[in-house]
Scaffold this motif. Structure first.
Motif, PDB file in Angstrom:
ATOM      1  N   THR A   9     -21.234  -8.777  11.791  1.00  0.00           N
ATOM      2  CA  THR A   9     -20.666  -8.914  10.449  1.00  0.00           C
ATOM      3  C   THR A   9     -21.353  -7.949   9.487  1.00  0.00           C
ATOM      4  OG1 THR A   9     -22.210 -10.686   9.849  1.00  0.00           O
ATOM      5  CG2 THR A   9     -20.104 -11.330  10.828  1.00  0.00           C
ATOM      6  N   GLN A  41     -19.955  -1.354  11.933  1.00  0.00           N
ATOM      7  CA  GLN A  41     -21.135  -1.930  11.280  1.00  0.00           C
ATOM      8  C   GLN A  41     -22.338  -1.879  12.212  1.00  0.00           C
ATOM      9  OE1 GLN A  41     -21.331  -3.195   8.073  1.00  0.00           O
ATOM     10  NE2 GLN A  41     -23.524  -3.438   8.397  1.00  0.00           N
ATOM     11  N   ASN A  59      -2.704 -11.136  12.058  1.00  0.00           N
ATOM     12  CA  ASN A  59      -3.366  -9.828  12.051  1.00  0.00           C
ATOM     13  C   ASN A  59      -2.490  -8.744  12.660  1.00  0.00           C
ATOM     14  OD1 ASN A  59      -5.671 -10.832  10.833  1.00  0.00           O
ATOM     15  ND2 ASN A  59      -6.743 -11.179  12.769  1.00  0.00           N
ATOM     16  N   GLU A  73     -20.462  -5.102   5.811  1.00  0.00           N
ATOM     17  CA  GLU A  73     -19.506  -4.452   4.920  1.00  0.00           C
ATOM     18  C   GLU A  73     -18.483  -3.620   5.666  1.00  0.00           C
ATOM     19  OE1 GLU A  73     -21.579  -2.210   2.001  1.00  0.00           O
ATOM     20  OE2 GLU A  73     -22.603  -3.945   1.118  1.00  0.00           O
ATOM     21  N   LEU A  74     -18.901  -2.992   6.753  1.00  0.00           N
ATOM     22  CA  LEU A  74     -18.005  -2.077   7.468  1.00  0.00           C
ATOM     23  C   LEU A  74     -17.111  -2.839   8.435  1.00  0.00           C
ATOM     24  CD1 LEU A  74     -20.460   0.855   8.280  1.00  0.00           C
ATOM     25  CD2 LEU A  74     -18.870   0.653   6.355  1.00  0.00           C
ATOM     26  N   LYS A  75     -15.896  -2.368   8.582  1.00  0.00           N
ATOM     27  CA  LYS A  75     -14.942  -2.922   9.528  1.00  0.00           C
ATOM     28  C   LYS A  75     -14.403  -1.789  10.397  1.00  0.00           C
ATOM     29  CE  LYS A  75     -15.287  -6.929   7.481  1.00  0.00           C
ATOM     30  NZ  LYS A  75     -16.120  -7.985   8.040  1.00  0.00           N
ATOM     31  N   PRO A  76     -14.195  -2.062  11.699  1.00  0.00           N
ATOM     32  CA  PRO A  76     -14.504  -3.309  12.404  1.00  0.00           C
ATOM     33  C   PRO A  76     -16.000  -3.477  12.636  1.00  0.00           C
ATOM     34  CG  PRO A  76     -13.765  -1.672  13.949  1.00  0.00           C
ATOM     35  CD  PRO A  76     -13.625  -1.040  12.593  1.00  0.00           C
ATOM     36  N   GLY A  77     -16.343  -4.569  13.323  1.00  0.00           N
ATOM     37  CA  GLY A  77     -17.750  -4.868  13.549  1.00  0.00           C
ATOM     38  C   GLY A  77     -18.493  -3.797  14.321  1.00  0.00           C
ATOM     39  N   SER A 103      -1.298  -5.385  10.863  1.00  0.00           N
ATOM     40  CA  SER A 103      -1.609  -4.078  11.429  1.00  0.00           C
ATOM     41  C   SER A 103      -0.396  -3.152  11.365  1.00  0.00           C
ATOM     42  CB  SER A 103      -2.085  -4.223  12.886  1.00  0.00           C
ATOM     43  OG  SER A 103      -2.344  -2.970  13.463  1.00  0.00           O
ATOM     44  N   ALA A 110     -14.108  -4.165  18.101  1.00  0.00           N
ATOM     45  CA  ALA A 110     -14.113  -5.331  17.210  1.00  0.00           C
ATOM     46  C   ALA A 110     -15.538  -5.714  16.836  1.00  0.00           C
ATOM     47  CB  ALA A 110     -13.402  -6.503  17.878  1.00  0.00           C
ATOM     48  N   GLY A 111     -16.476  -5.485  17.748  1.00  0.00           N
ATOM     49  CA  GLY A 111     -17.876  -5.762  17.449  1.00  0.00           C
ATOM     50  C   GLY A 111     -18.402  -7.043  18.043  1.00  0.00           C
TER      51      GLY A 111
END
Length: 474
Positions: free
Chosen positions: A141, A150, A327, A143-147, A331, A60-61
């Protein structure tokens, strides 16, 4: 040869081209490489895949910090290192190595500030999450997901911009021993079918992750219940931390410990919060686990208490419409995972292939106990503070499995990231960081602590090597 490890006969540490060889381009490996270059060292970063493909890019990041500039900007209540340390130890059942835990707690904030100021990572914070994350969470945070993706790609671009040599599609197949010290002098690597050798003056850093995608090691150390779990993250985390270090006889700890979570294996859909908001049954329509447990324990129960590692959450329209589940439903829809529905429980049960009469009785008993305040007296109990009554059409039945996320065990390290042998002495020029190392996590972890620990020890190893090179090491 030393225990099956090639000795570095033709090379000495003085003639080595690099200060450090870092294996694995995840959070820990990239932080170590970038910080090493920042400190004036010459690192070589090796990644066995064409691009980073470890667990970090699936994360998730979240990272964790205390009283950071990001938190202060959001007027987040002050936190203490003591409280964070206590929570880390409590989650690990007091079995984490205290000194390693202190190292993470004491260095997490400077890691986050450095990731932002030096590497360009941005964070979203200020939201209070469930214990033990609380306000400590900082979500990457971009542009890329998930964190996590990025985070990794930003760090990779930073490393390349700094001139760090990064070799992709290059797999370490063996560690090379120093014939004089018995420590590590370098590694044999395989690139496009050709094997070559690389040497480093101050050794090798394993940032390869654990062994969650190596079914043989999972079966050996965790057992058949773990082996039948689908993978929730990377499929290439293959246990280099165990296999490559074995000839050096490291002190390996906690290899029976792992993190798991719910997943619909065929598509990767994640019912993270659904599993606590309904009635959980097996294929026979019978409850077998406590829906009030953490999703980790529920996932373990599914794997160990059902013959095929499949369970079904029975929800109604009220639970379906809970904001916290949005979410999860998305999913399932996005990955085209099945959700069996019906205007009656019988209709939904038939669609799911579950015995309708048994399921009807199970849900009736559950609802009666919840309504009467006796959910804790069910067998098994439901320990949620406010378990939902499942009585409002339409009904939804959600299939899921217990899935393997990451392993927690590996070679024990000290607070400098050095791998210890069975006598608790440093092997010599061998480091492990992130989930390649053992000693920090046991049973469970504070969400975000894995990426945080990887980054913290990545920084510390770079600083330790810098001190060695400067002759200032303790």
């Amino acid at each position: 040869m030393l225990g099956g490890v090639t000795a570095a006969e033709a090379k000495s540490s003085k003639s080595a081209k690099y200060d450090l060889v870092i294996v694995g381009a995840g959070c820990g490996g990239l932080v170590c490489a970038i910080h090493a270059a920042e400190l004036g060292l010459k690192p070589l970063l090796l990644e066995k895949m064409p691009m980073p493909a470890g667990n970090a890019i699936y994360a998730a990041g979240f990272l964790l910090g205390l009283n950071t500039s990001f938190q202060k900007a959001k007027n987040v209540p002050a936190d203490t290192a003591e409280a964070f340390y206590d929570d880390m130890m409590k989650v690990s059942q007091q079995k984490a190595v205290p000194a390693l835990t202190h190292t993470v707690v004491d260095n997490c904030t400077r890691l986050l500030e450095w990731l932002h100021s030096y590497c360009g990572i941005n964070f979203l914070t200020g939201n209070k999450l469930v214990w033990p994350q609380l306000y400590r969470s900082h979500l990457v945070t971009g542009e890329l997901k998930p964190g996590g993706a990025q985070l990794v790609m930003t760090l990779l671009n930073k490393a390349k911009a700094m001139g760090v040599e990064v070799r992709t599609s290059t797999k370490v197949v063996e560690l090379i021993a120093d014939p004089k010290t018995g420590g590590v002098a370098g590694a044999k690597v395989k690139t496009k079918g050709v094997v070559s050798e690389v040497y480093a003056k101050y050794g090798v850093v394993l940032a390869t992750g654990g062994f969650s995608a190596n079914q043989a090691l999972v079966t050996q150390y965790i057992g058949s219940a773990g082996a039948k779990m689908p993978i929730r993250g990377s499929r290439i985390v293959a246990g280099e931390n165990i296999v490559l270090t074995a000839p050096f006889l490291p002190k390996v700890v906690n290899v029976d410990q792992f993190h798991c979570g719910p997943i619909y294996g065929p598509t990767g859909a994640n019912p993270l919060n659904i599993v606590n908001n309904g009635v959980c049954v097996n294929r026979q329509g019978v409850r077998f686990t406590d829906e009030g447990q953490t999703y980790v324990q529920m996932s373990r129960d599914v794997a160990s208490m059902t013959p095929d590692n499949w369970a079904f959450m029975v929800c109604d329209q009220k639970t379906h419409d809970m904001p916290i589940l949005k979410n999860d439903w998305e999913s399932y829809a996005r990955t085209k995972a099945p959700v069996y529905t019906g205007q009656t429980l019988e209709e939904a049960a038939k669609a799911a292939g579950i015995d309708a009469k048994t399921l009807q009785k199970t849900v009736e008993d559950f609802n009666k106990a919840v309504a009467g305040g006796d959910a804790g007296k069910l067998t098994p109990p439901n320990t949620r503070d406010k378990a939902p009554v499942i009585d409002t059409a339409p009904f939804y039945i959600v299939p899921f499995q217990g899935g393997m996320t990451a392993t927690f065990g590996g070679p024990l390290i000290n607070t400098e990231g050095e791998v210890l042998d069975t006598e608790n002495h440093p092997v010599g020029n061998l480091y492990a960081i992130g989930n390649a190392a053992g000693g920090l996590f046991y049973d469970n972890y504070v969400g975000g602590a894995q990426l945080t620990a990887a980054g913290v020890f990545g920084m510390i190893v770079a600083e330790h090597v810098k001190a060695l090179k400067s002759g200032k090491a303790a």
